[in-house]
Design an enzyme around this catalytic site. Structure first.
Site, PDB file in Angstrom:
ATOM      1  N   ASN A   1     -29.344 -17.431  31.253  1.00 53.96           N
ATOM      2  CA  ASN A   1     -29.752 -17.882  32.585  1.00 53.96           C
ATOM      3  C   ASN A   1     -30.268 -19.321  32.570  1.00 53.96           C
ATOM      4  O   ASN A   1     -30.942 -19.748  33.509  1.00 53.96           O
ATOM      5  CB  ASN A   1     -30.778 -16.912  33.207  1.00 53.96           C
ATOM      6  CG  ASN A   1     -31.990 -16.690  32.327  1.00 53.96           C
ATOM      7  OD1 ASN A   1     -32.228 -17.445  31.387  1.00 53.96           O
ATOM      8  ND2 ASN A   1     -32.764 -15.671  32.630  1.00 53.96           N
TER       9      ASN A   1
ATOM     10  N   ARG B   1     -43.133 -21.654  31.994  1.00 54.84           N
ATOM     11  CA  ARG B   1     -44.121 -20.582  31.938  1.00 54.84           C
ATOM     12  C   ARG B   1     -45.424 -21.095  32.553  1.00 54.84           C
ATOM     13  O   ARG B   1     -45.834 -22.235  32.313  1.00 54.84           O
ATOM     14  CB  ARG B   1     -44.392 -20.116  30.499  1.00 54.84           C
ATOM     15  CG  ARG B   1     -43.286 -19.276  29.896  1.00 54.84           C
ATOM     16  CD  ARG B   1     -43.094 -17.926  30.613  1.00 54.84           C
ATOM     17  NE  ARG B   1     -42.011 -17.144  30.047  1.00 54.84           N
ATOM     18  CZ  ARG B   1     -40.763 -17.080  30.528  1.00 54.84           C
ATOM     19  NH1 ARG B   1     -40.420 -17.765  31.614  1.00 54.84           N
ATOM     20  NH2 ARG B   1     -39.851 -16.314  29.955  1.00 54.84           N
TER      21      ARG B   1
ATOM     22  N   GLN C   1     -47.919 -11.627  35.487  1.00 53.38           N
ATOM     23  CA  GLN C   1     -46.884 -11.221  36.440  1.00 53.38           C
ATOM     24  C   GLN C   1     -46.808  -9.701  36.472  1.00 53.38           C
ATOM     25  O   GLN C   1     -46.774  -9.105  35.390  1.00 53.38           O
ATOM     26  CB  GLN C   1     -45.529 -11.813  36.035  1.00 53.38           C
ATOM     27  CG  GLN C   1     -45.486 -13.310  36.299  1.00 53.38           C
ATOM     28  CD  GLN C   1     -44.140 -13.968  36.004  1.00 53.38           C
ATOM     29  OE1 GLN C   1     -43.982 -15.143  36.193  1.00 53.38           O
ATOM     30  NE2 GLN C   1     -43.179 -13.209  35.532  1.00 53.38           N
TER      31      GLN C   1
ATOM     32  N   HIS D   1     -41.009 -14.906  40.269  1.00 54.98           N
ATOM     33  CA  HIS D   1     -40.180 -15.266  39.105  1.00 54.98           C
ATOM     34  C   HIS D   1     -38.744 -14.759  39.300  1.00 54.98           C
ATOM     35  O   HIS D   1     -38.424 -13.627  38.945  1.00 54.98           O
ATOM     36  CB  HIS D   1     -40.815 -14.656  37.852  1.00 54.98           C
ATOM     37  CG  HIS D   1     -40.280 -15.214  36.581  1.00 54.98           C
ATOM     38  ND1 HIS D   1     -40.901 -15.050  35.377  1.00 54.98           N
ATOM     39  CD2 HIS D   1     -39.171 -15.924  36.309  1.00 54.98           C
ATOM     40  CE1 HIS D   1     -40.221 -15.645  34.419  1.00 54.98           C
ATOM     41  NE2 HIS D   1     -39.148 -16.181  34.969  1.00 54.98           N
TER      42      HIS D   1
END
Ligand code: NAI
Length: 390
Positions: free
Chosen positions: A147, A285, A314, A333
């Site tokens: 990704n 991050r 998260q 995210h």
């Protein structure tokens, strides 16, 4: 027979999709470096379908159960007595996505007596305590490159959104308004700006390549310098450190892994050296930035905008200050979990499982920790707490 414990995000609130906006995905021959896409022996899913949520199961159930293995899929990963904690002690393999990370802390790894493999279905394995994985001989692997381009596209979108001040203008339309002056009072052109990336790995370099046609001045810092031909082709200025680079930039994008060298990098001190009114985009991050320093810098105008899609922890709590700070363009995210990316990381997860179950080597570029040390991409891009102290 192996027990595979897979932590995925929840299904859509309206239920698992029965139809999709598009019928297919474009065919991609290989990644920009020439690295091949995942090469599992087969897949049991339709590329373009939702795979990253609980009912999507990364398309793994038939593959694992037909070979006699056990697959447990849950989204319940935090808090007292979570399903993840209950299932962990006899799991051989844990699979988790950075979007909904199952934090494999040192304490959890110590309780996971059978754990041999932690797969990141995506990129970025900082949710695993790498020192503990090394100590307990747990292999950590991720689906390198799956990704990276998805995130690079998201970064470009966010840079343009912030600099042009797109989101408030869109909100004006939704609210039935038409005050042009309000909409343009913070809107600039990207053209001519100095844009720098902290790290020019797969994502950072793809961001630089995508931005070049905007006639910007490009900068980067990385622990590994790019080939001179690439520097020349893109007109890059290299800096020895983020501290050297950021004072020169109007826009800074962060594309480094979270590890002891990068944790807390963007604190009050570093942000104070940036140009007043700079933009900071962090899809890497959250903990690379000091949470409250970002809020302060947006409130007092040192930063003109902050965007990204990474938070800590998260999921972010409803009261997280990044939800309500001024001039931000945060998303949850999602940048690396487009349906396109899911097809690649589901296939890559299966490829890693096929290799591991067959006792054959996992591709070196997928490895972060192996044989009790950083390996493959892990050795290139990460450091351990122990390395950092030395
Ligand atoms: P990569 O491994 O290709 O590149 C990482 C680069 O960071 C390497 O070039 C490495 O030399 C550099 N680096 C490491 N430590 C550094 C330091 N202290 N200073 C400067 N450079 C340093 O990885 P890729 O694919 O580019 O991904 C980077 C990170 O982006 C991931 O580790 C992950 O944390 C994050 N990511 C976020 C996603 C999202 O959905 N938001 C999805 C994919 C990755």
């Amino acid at each position: 027979m192996a027990k595979v414990l897979c932590v995925l995000y929840d299904d859509p609130v309206d239920g698992f999709p029965t139809s999709y906006a598009r019928d297919d995905l474009p065919s991609i021959e290989h990644y920009p470096s020439g690295q091949s896409l995942p090469t599992p022996q087969g897949v049991d899913f339709t590329p373009g379908h939702l795979l990253g949520s609980v009912s999507g199961e990364l398309g793994l159930r038939r593959f694992l159960e037909s070979r006699g293995h056990t697959l447990v899929v849950t989204s319940d990963k935090d808090g007292e007595n979570s399903e993840f904690d209950r299932e962990l002690p006899d799991a051989d393999v844990v699979i988790s996505q950075p979007f909904w990370p199952a934090y494999l802390t040192a304490e959890r790894i110590a309780r996971a007596g059978k754990l041999k493999l932690a797969i990141t279905a995506g990129i970025g394995s900082d949710h695993v305590d790498l020192d503990a994985a090394i100590e307990h001989d747990v292999t950590v692997a991720e689906v390198t490159y799956c990704n990276s381009i998805s995130v690079a596209e998201h970064v470009v979108m966010m840079i343009l959104s912030l600099v042009r001040d797109y989101l408030p203008a869109h909100q004006t339309v939704l609210d039935g308004g038409w005050n042009i002056a309000d909409c343009v009072a913070r809107s600039y052109d990207l053209e001519g700006m100095h844009v720098g990336t902290v790290a020019a790995g797969r994502i950072g370099l793809a961001v630089l390549r995508r931005l070049q046609p905007f006639d910007v001045r490009l900068h980067y810092t990385d622990r590994h310098r790019l080939p001179q031909a690439v520097e020349r082709q893109l007109g890059l200025t290299w800096h020895a450190s983020a501290a050297d680079m950021v004072p020169a930039c109007d826009v800074v994008t962060v594309n480094a892994p979270l590890h002891p060298e990068t944790e807390g990098l963007f604190d009050d001190k570093l942000i104070a050296t940036m140009k007043r009114g700079a933009y900071l985009i962090n899809t890497a991050r959250a903990r690379i930035c000091d949470r409250d320093a970002i809020v302060r810098a947006l409130r007092d105008g040192q930063l003109a905008g902050y965007a990204g899609d990474v938070w800590f922890p998260q999921p972010a709590e409803p009261g997280h200050p990044w939800r309500t700070m001024p001039h931000h363009g945060m998303t949850p995210h999602i940048s690396g979990s487009s349906l396109s990316a899911q097809a690649r990381y589901a296939a890559g997860t299966r490829e890693i499982l096929e290799s591991w179950l067959a006792g054959t080597p996992v591709r070196p570029e997928y490895l972060i920790v192996h044989d009790g040390k950083l390996a493959g991409t892990g050795a290139h891009s990460y450091s351990t707490a122990k390395d950092h102290k030395e």
